[in-house]
Design a protein around this motif. Structure first.
Motif, PDB file in Angstrom:
ATOM      1  N   VAL A  77       1.249  -2.506   2.471  1.00 32.35           N
ATOM      2  CA  VAL A  77       2.209  -1.782   1.645  1.00 32.35           C
ATOM      3  C   VAL A  77       1.468  -0.818   0.733  1.00 32.35           C
ATOM      4  CG1 VAL A  77       3.996  -1.971  -0.117  1.00 32.35           C
ATOM      5  CG2 VAL A  77       3.853  -3.690   1.692  1.00 32.35           C
ATOM      6  N   PHE A  78       1.840   0.457   0.808  1.00 30.97           N
ATOM      7  CA  PHE A  78       1.304   1.479  -0.091  1.00 30.97           C
ATOM      8  C   PHE A  78       2.357   1.753  -1.167  1.00 30.97           C
ATOM      9  CE2 PHE A  78       0.938   6.189  -0.884  1.00 30.97           C
ATOM     10  CZ  PHE A  78      -0.156   6.090  -1.739  1.00 30.97           C
ATOM     11  N   PRO A  79       2.062   1.550  -2.450  1.00 33.28           N
ATOM     12  CA  PRO A  79       3.092   1.654  -3.485  1.00 33.28           C
ATOM     13  C   PRO A  79       3.552   3.076  -3.778  1.00 33.28           C
ATOM     14  CG  PRO A  79       0.941   1.236  -4.470  1.00 33.28           C
ATOM     15  CD  PRO A  79       0.766   1.112  -2.984  1.00 33.28           C
ATOM     16  N   GLY A  80       2.854   4.087  -3.273  1.00 29.90           N
ATOM     17  CA  GLY A  80       3.244   5.471  -3.507  1.00 29.90           C
ATOM     18  C   GLY A  80       4.042   6.058  -2.365  1.00 29.90           C
ATOM     19  N   ARG A  81       4.014   7.392  -2.257  1.00 29.79           N
ATOM     20  CA  ARG A  81       4.724   8.109  -1.209  1.00 29.79           C
ATOM     21  C   ARG A  81       3.719   8.882  -0.371  1.00 29.79           C
ATOM     22  NH1 ARG A  81       7.393  12.174  -3.154  1.00 29.79           N
ATOM     23  NH2 ARG A  81       8.924  12.326  -1.452  1.00 29.79           N
ATOM     24  N   PHE A  82       3.779   8.700   0.942  1.00 32.40           N
ATOM     25  CA  PHE A  82       2.877   9.440   1.815  1.00 32.40           C
ATOM     26  C   PHE A  82       3.016  10.950   1.595  1.00 32.40           C
ATOM     27  CE2 PHE A  82       3.361   5.761   5.013  1.00 32.40           C
ATOM     28  CZ  PHE A  82       2.259   5.106   4.484  1.00 32.40           C
ATOM     29  N   ALA A  83       4.255  11.399   1.406  1.00 40.58           N
ATOM     30  CA  ALA A  83       4.513  12.834   1.291  1.00 40.58           C
ATOM     31  C   ALA A  83       3.742  13.456   0.142  1.00 40.58           C
ATOM     32  CB  ALA A  83       6.009  13.080   1.122  1.00 40.58           C
ATOM     33  N   GLU A  84       3.512  12.688  -0.918  1.00 37.01           N
ATOM     34  CA  GLU A  84       2.798  13.225  -2.075  1.00 37.01           C
ATOM     35  C   GLU A  84       1.313  13.416  -1.801  1.00 37.01           C
ATOM     36  OE1 GLU A  84       3.679  10.355  -5.039  1.00 37.01           O
ATOM     37  OE2 GLU A  84       5.645  11.217  -5.549  1.00 37.01           O
ATOM     38  N   GLN A  85       0.800  12.788  -0.747  1.00 44.46           N
ATOM     39  CA  GLN A  85      -0.621  12.869  -0.427  1.00 44.46           C
ATOM     40  C   GLN A  85      -0.933  13.994   0.556  1.00 44.46           C
ATOM     41  OE1 GLN A  85      -2.328  10.554  -2.281  1.00 44.46           O
ATOM     42  NE2 GLN A  85      -0.256   9.995  -2.953  1.00 44.46           N
ATOM     43  N   LEU A  86       0.098  14.548   1.162  1.00 39.24           N
ATOM     44  CA  LEU A  86      -0.106  15.569   2.184  1.00 39.24           C
ATOM     45  C   LEU A  86      -0.228  16.954   1.553  1.00 39.24           C
ATOM     46  CD1 LEU A  86       2.530  14.318   4.774  1.00 39.24           C
ATOM     47  CD2 LEU A  86       0.054  14.091   4.947  1.00 39.24           C
ATOM     48  N   ILE A  87      -1.226  17.706   1.962  1.00 35.77           N
ATOM     49  CA  ILE A  87      -1.431  19.068   1.493  1.00 35.77           C
ATOM     50  C   ILE A  87      -1.023  20.015   2.616  1.00 35.77           C
ATOM     51  CG2 ILE A  87      -3.111  20.748   0.631  1.00 35.77           C
ATOM     52  CD1 ILE A  87      -4.787  18.342  -0.303  1.00 35.77           C
ATOM     53  N   LYS A  88       0.032  20.759   2.391  1.00 35.37           N
ATOM     54  CA  LYS A  88       0.605  21.585   3.440  1.00 35.37           C
ATOM     55  C   LYS A  88      -0.424  22.523   4.052  1.00 35.37           C
ATOM     56  CE  LYS A  88       4.442  24.723   4.387  1.00 35.37           C
ATOM     57  NZ  LYS A  88       5.614  25.442   3.808  1.00 35.37           N
ATOM     58  N   GLU A  89      -1.258  23.113   3.219  1.00 34.29           N
ATOM     59  CA  GLU A  89      -2.228  24.082   3.717  1.00 34.29           C
ATOM     60  C   GLU A  89      -3.325  23.437   4.561  1.00 34.29           C
ATOM     61  OE1 GLU A  89      -1.225  23.775   0.649  1.00 34.29           O
ATOM     62  OE2 GLU A  89       0.032  25.580   0.409  1.00 34.29           O
ATOM     63  N   GLN A  90      -3.452  22.106   4.489  1.00 32.39           N
ATOM     64  CA  GLN A  90      -4.494  21.401   5.228  1.00 32.39           C
ATOM     65  C   GLN A  90      -3.918  20.528   6.342  1.00 32.39           C
ATOM     66  OE1 GLN A  90      -7.783  21.772   4.762  1.00 32.39           O
ATOM     67  NE2 GLN A  90      -7.395  23.313   3.178  1.00 32.39           N
ATOM     68  N   SER A  91      -2.709  20.861   6.803  1.00 35.40           N
ATOM     69  CA  SER A  91      -2.021  19.995   7.769  1.00 35.40           C
ATOM     70  C   SER A  91      -2.749  19.899   9.102  1.00 35.40           C
ATOM     71  CB  SER A  91      -0.595  20.508   7.994  1.00 35.40           C
ATOM     72  OG  SER A  91      -0.626  21.836   8.516  1.00 35.40           O
ATOM     73  N   GLU A  92      -3.621  20.878   9.412  1.00 33.25           N
ATOM     74  CA  GLU A  92      -4.364  20.825  10.660  1.00 33.25           C
ATOM     75  C   GLU A  92      -5.670  20.057  10.535  1.00 33.25           C
ATOM     76  OE1 GLU A  92      -4.885  24.706  12.198  1.00 33.25           O
ATOM     77  OE2 GLU A  92      -2.743  25.113  12.440  1.00 33.25           O
ATOM     78  N   ARG A  93      -6.043  19.666   9.316  1.00 33.90           N
ATOM     79  CA  ARG A  93      -7.285  18.932   9.091  1.00 33.90           C
ATOM     80  C   ARG A  93      -7.008  17.793   8.120  1.00 33.90           C
ATOM     81  NH1 ARG A  93     -11.943  21.446  10.475  1.00 33.90           N
ATOM     82  NH2 ARG A  93     -13.069  20.396   8.795  1.00 33.90           N
ATOM     83  N   VAL A  94      -6.219  16.822   8.581  1.00 29.62           N
ATOM     84  CA  VAL A  94      -5.800  15.720   7.712  1.00 29.62           C
ATOM     85  C   VAL A  94      -6.937  14.721   7.533  1.00 29.62           C
ATOM     86  CG1 VAL A  94      -4.194  13.791   7.465  1.00 29.62           C
ATOM     87  CG2 VAL A  94      -3.390  15.983   8.382  1.00 29.62           C
ATOM     88  N   SER A  95      -7.177  14.351   6.296  1.00 31.55           N
ATOM     89  CA  SER A  95      -8.158  13.314   5.978  1.00 31.55           C
ATOM     90  C   SER A  95      -7.650  12.579   4.750  1.00 31.55           C
ATOM     91  CB  SER A  95      -9.538  13.934   5.698  1.00 31.55           C
ATOM     92  OG  SER A  95     -10.463  12.916   5.344  1.00 31.55           O
ATOM     93  N   LEU A  96      -7.000  11.450   4.968  1.00 31.20           N
ATOM     94  CA  LEU A  96      -6.318  10.734   3.898  1.00 31.20           C
ATOM     95  C   LEU A  96      -6.791   9.288   3.819  1.00 31.20           C
ATOM     96  CD1 LEU A  96      -2.663  11.949   4.576  1.00 31.20           C
ATOM     97  CD2 LEU A  96      -4.184  12.753   2.778  1.00 31.20           C
ATOM     98  N   SER A  97      -6.702   8.728   2.631  1.00 34.64           N
ATOM     99  CA  SER A  97      -7.010   7.318   2.408  1.00 34.64           C
ATOM    100  C   SER A  97      -5.970   6.752   1.460  1.00 34.64           C
ATOM    101  CB  SER A  97      -8.418   7.172   1.808  1.00 34.64           C
ATOM    102  OG  SER A  97      -8.676   5.817   1.498  1.00 34.64           O
ATOM    103  N   PHE A  98      -5.393   5.602   1.822  1.00 37.23           N
ATOM    104  CA  PHE A  98      -4.371   4.977   0.998  1.00 37.23           C
ATOM    105  C   PHE A  98      -4.852   3.609   0.534  1.00 37.23           C
ATOM    106  CE2 PHE A  98      -2.170   7.639   4.127  1.00 37.23           C
ATOM    107  CZ  PHE A  98      -1.483   8.499   3.283  1.00 37.23           C
ATOM    108  N   LEU A  99      -4.740   3.334  -0.745  1.00 34.94           N
ATOM    109  CA  LEU A  99      -5.096   2.034  -1.285  1.00 34.94           C
ATOM    110  C   LEU A  99      -3.856   1.146  -1.253  1.00 34.94           C
ATOM    111  CD1 LEU A  99      -7.314   0.300  -2.570  1.00 34.94           C
ATOM    112  CD2 LEU A  99      -6.540   1.115  -4.810  1.00 34.94           C
ATOM    113  N   ALA A 100      -3.848   0.170  -0.363  1.00 33.39           N
ATOM    114  CA  ALA A 100      -2.677  -0.685  -0.174  1.00 33.39           C
ATOM    115  C   ALA A 100      -2.692  -1.861  -1.132  1.00 33.39           C
ATOM    116  CB  ALA A 100      -2.621  -1.190   1.260  1.00 33.39           C
ATOM    117  N   ASP A 101      -1.510  -2.308  -1.522  1.00 34.78           N
ATOM    118  CA  ASP A 101      -1.374  -3.438  -2.438  1.00 34.78           C
ATOM    119  C   ASP A 101      -1.491  -4.780  -1.734  1.00 34.78           C
ATOM    120  OD1 ASP A 101      -1.159  -1.951  -4.684  1.00 34.78           O
ATOM    121  OD2 ASP A 101       0.990  -2.265  -4.992  1.00 34.78           O
ATOM    122  N   GLY A 102      -1.048  -4.859  -0.512  1.00 37.91           N
ATOM    123  CA  GLY A 102      -1.027  -6.158   0.164  1.00 37.91           C
ATOM    124  C   GLY A 102      -1.370  -6.027   1.624  1.00 37.91           C
ATOM    125  N   LEU A 103      -1.903  -7.098   2.171  1.00 37.83           N
ATOM    126  CA  LEU A 103      -2.217  -7.170   3.598  1.00 37.83           C
ATOM    127  C   LEU A 103      -1.835  -8.555   4.098  1.00 37.83           C
ATOM    128  CD1 LEU A 103      -3.619  -6.363   6.305  1.00 37.83           C
ATOM    129  CD2 LEU A 103      -5.734  -7.246   5.322  1.00 37.83           C
TER     130      LEU A 103
END
Length: 326
Positions: free
Chosen positions: A16-42
């Motif tokens: 579970v990621f407590p934020g919103r994926f959409a807030e992490q996406l950079i429109k200008e970099q959509s062809e070179r995505v490199s993201l990391s999400f810190l999850a609360d639970g596994l």
């Protein structure tokens, strides 16, 4: 009535990621995505249709034989299944691949990023169903569940060659088969299982009409979730068996597998199809309430009470003696 279940074996790792994926996406970099999400639970959950269905049959004392492919990390999962009445002697353990797994991250808006790793499932077609039958005795039925497409076709052909009735449960894997393979999988099946979403696939993949299919399978059972269950046969109206109501649905995953387990167990008592369908709907309801596909418990008194609330006193009294040993 012993049943051999062929199908996938996997573990799920939901986070579970407590934020919103959409807030992490950079429109200008959509062809070179490199993201990391810190999850609360596994969590690590056991699952997949073959293992889930065998687990459900084991809970009601049916001594099922599970045939599938897993990885070298299967030891703990295998012990769990055996402790719940499943014969895992026909599971192929890969020497190089991990057990199939699904990693799913869900954000605060329930958007999901999912990665599926097939792993040892790729070796499922090398599972020795014929050898297992020779070693353990011929089952009364082979359930050909969703798995590597080549394995589903091979296991179905093996069962037909050995004269063992087949229950076809291909799920959405049917979409990956060509017309000849789809026809080989479904033609002559004693039972065909689909959910409402998958119900159009058999006709689309085989090129046969619904009437053609009903003439080639014994009974086609559609499970449209909360609307109940509909077993159809050629030349007869399809009755609708209402679902067993639940107080709340925590996780719908695995309810169809539990229905198949209860239904197939009910068939061993040779009742009318509608009565077996009721018995399938009761354990399906128990899976909906906890999170996870193998976290529910099957208790005779609870199943009887659920059947009575859904179908009446007489229906419960019919199944009560059969459930006494559960």
């Amino acid at each position: 009535m012993r049943i051999a279940v062929t199908g996938s074996i996997a573990t799920d790792r939901p986070m579970v990621f407590p934020g919103r994926f959409a807030e992490q996406l950079i429109k200008e970099q959509s062809e070179r995505v490199s993201l990391s999400f810190l999850a609360d639970g596994l969590e690590v959950r056991r699952g997949a249709v073959g293992a889930n269905t065998a687990f459900g049959l084991g809970l009601v004392g049916m001594d099922p034989l599970l045939a599938g492919a897993a990885g070298a990390d299967f030891a703990e999962y295998g012990s769990w299944l055996r402790a719940h009445g499943v014969d895992t002697s026909a599971v192929r353990v890969s020497g190089t691949l991990h057990t199939a797994r699904l990693v799913c991250t869900t954000d605060a808006e329930h958007s999901q990023i999912v990665t599926c790793y097939a792993g040892a499932m790729a070796e499922a077609s090398r599972t020795g169903l014929a050898a297992a039958v020779a070693r353990t005795g011929s089952p009364a039925l082979v359930l050909a569940g969703a798995d590597d497409p080549g394995a589903v076709v091979r296991h179905t052909a093996t069962a037909h060659r050995l004269g063992i009735p087949v229950a076809a449960d291909p799920s959405q894997q049917l979409a990956r088969l060509d017309r000849g393979q789809a026809r080989q999988l479904l033609d002559g099946a004693r039972w065909l299982f689909t959910n409402e979403y998958e119900a159009a696939l058999p006709a689309e993949r085989t090129g046969w009409t619904r009437e053609d299919l009903l003439g080639r399978v014994g009974t086609w059972i559609t499970t449209p979730g909360a609307a109940g269950v509909s077993p159809a046969r050629a030349g007869a109206p399809a009755p609708r068996v209402p679902a067993v109501p639940v107080a709340r649905t925590a996780d719908p995953t695995g309810a169809g597998d539990a229905f198949r387990s209860g239904f197939l167990a009910g068939l061993s008592w040779r009742p009318p199809k509608e009565r077996a369908a009721r018995l399938g709907c009761a354990p399906a309801a128990t899976v909906l309430e906890p999170v996870g596909t193998q976290e529910h418990k099957v208790v005779a008194a609870d199943l009887t009470a659920r059947i009575e609330r859904a179908y009446g006193h007489d229906a419960a009294r019919v199944v009560e003696p059969r459930l006494a040993g559960v």
